[in-house]
Design an enzyme around this catalytic site. Sequence first.
Site, PDB file in Angstrom:
ATOM      1  N   THR A  14       0.897  -1.220   0.054  1.00  0.00           N
ATOM      2  CA  THR A  14      -0.106  -0.008  -0.114  1.00  0.00           C
ATOM      3  C   THR A  14       0.908   1.273  -0.057  1.00  0.00           C
ATOM      4  O   THR A  14       0.539   2.387  -0.483  1.00  0.00           O
ATOM      5  CB  THR A  14      -1.012  -0.018   1.111  1.00  0.00           C
ATOM      6  OG1 THR A  14      -1.618  -1.196   1.343  1.00  0.00           O
ATOM      7  CG2 THR A  14      -1.772   1.026   1.128  1.00  0.00           C
ATOM      8  N   SER A  56       1.322  -7.598  -0.764  1.00  0.00           N
ATOM      9  CA  SER A  56       2.092  -8.753   0.124  1.00  0.00           C
ATOM     10  C   SER A  56       1.505 -10.351   0.096  1.00  0.00           C
ATOM     11  O   SER A  56       2.197 -11.304   0.314  1.00  0.00           O
ATOM     12  CB  SER A  56       2.308  -8.221   1.491  1.00  0.00           C
ATOM     13  OG  SER A  56       0.829  -8.187   2.095  1.00  0.00           O
ATOM     14  N   SER A  57       0.294 -10.222  -0.396  1.00  0.00           N
ATOM     15  CA  SER A  57      -0.264 -11.565  -0.772  1.00  0.00           C
ATOM     16  C   SER A  57       0.218 -12.490  -1.956  1.00  0.00           C
ATOM     17  O   SER A  57       0.133 -13.633  -2.001  1.00  0.00           O
ATOM     18  CB  SER A  57      -1.748 -11.541  -0.859  1.00  0.00           C
ATOM     19  OG  SER A  57      -1.982 -10.850  -1.960  1.00  0.00           O
ATOM     20  N   THR A  88       1.264  -4.511   4.066  1.00  0.00           N
ATOM     21  CA  THR A  88       0.878  -4.942   5.553  1.00  0.00           C
ATOM     22  C   THR A  88       0.213  -6.161   5.753  1.00  0.00           C
ATOM     23  O   THR A  88       0.070  -6.671   6.863  1.00  0.00           O
ATOM     24  CB  THR A  88       0.090  -3.876   6.177  1.00  0.00           C
ATOM     25  OG1 THR A  88      -0.995  -3.738   5.534  1.00  0.00           O
ATOM     26  CG2 THR A  88       0.881  -2.647   6.103  1.00  0.00           C
ATOM     27  N   ASP A  89      -0.245  -6.735   4.670  1.00  0.00           N
ATOM     28  CA  ASP A  89      -1.130  -8.007   4.965  1.00  0.00           C
ATOM     29  C   ASP A  89      -0.280  -9.326   5.479  1.00  0.00           C
ATOM     30  O   ASP A  89      -0.874  -9.852   6.397  1.00  0.00           O
ATOM     31  CB  ASP A  89      -1.786  -8.611   3.754  1.00  0.00           C
ATOM     32  CG  ASP A  89      -3.118  -7.611   3.308  1.00  0.00           C
ATOM     33  OD1 ASP A  89      -3.530  -6.566   4.133  1.00  0.00           O
ATOM     34  OD2 ASP A  89      -3.620  -7.856   2.262  1.00  0.00           O
TER      35      ASP A  89
END
Length: 340
Positions: A14, A56-57, A88-89
Amino acid sequence: MSEPHVLLLTLGGTIFMTESAGGGHAAPDAEAGRRLAATAVDGLRVTARQLANTSSSDLRPHHWRRVLEEARAAVDDGAVGVVLTHGTDTLEETAFALSRLWDREAPLVITGAMRPASAPGADGPANLRDALIAAADPAARGLGPLVVFDGMLHLADQVTKASSRSVSAFASHPVGPVGMVDDGRVVLLQRPLPRPAPLDLELPDALPRVPALIAGIDEDLALLDHLPTGAIAGLVIAGVGMGHVAPEAMDCIRRLLAAGIPVVVATRIATGGTSEHHYAYPGSEVDLLAAGAVMAGFLPPAQARLLLQLLLAAGVQDVRGAFRDAGPGRTGALPGPGTP
């Protein structure tokens, strides 16, 4: 004297996203990345290198391998520290993995943002500036990888994402942040204990397959009996309470253990961790330990899964001992005035 050098590695997230016209959906934006990569801190020389610009996934172990290669080379060439931007995930997972693999004294600081770069009140610039300050501060040396977010410093093996919305998205369990960035410097709030020895592991492209299942009412894990032989290398269970499962699940767990598949039991509860001695009924921690399962202690299920995957990839035989060494947290209060 030349200015201290910090390498900025970027994986996206993000912090490097902008919203479409009218405040619509956020997506990766190369221009946002270039602007943020130009963040300046007085007295510090920053060079930036983009490794990816993705959510980040979508990250994999080969991204961690590249981060470690680039970070080690920079530090060995004189950089005082390294900053890594990350979505951040799954930031807490990368932080935990790097905490078991980073083998330098120099800080490796991970940060990101909860708001896109184009949003009012975007938090990325402040987080990045704080991370650069932390990476160059001698007080952060020897702490292992750190997560810097909303002005707070978190040890990478204790940090968890505590909110899916707040700009103060991360917390440390069980004892809170190790420090903060204030007035352009790192202020430690606790005294860290020695770090666990880094794992001797060359990261593969894919880690051993270890699913994580959630325990609960009427969950007997029978679906695992339908998996082909060799389908999983280990299992993590997010147990109820202090790490408990339904009594009916014990038969499946015993079959897995008899087949040489390690089973680690964490808790789905946010704080408190698992026990090894409070309860002794079918499906309790005492029953699980007697069957050969491993309790995760204070590690949340996601971190317990990663540790088991890394241990299996490294060929570590003493899984129980490795989880015990992970410990309940490696910080203690700083001494007060007059305390030796």
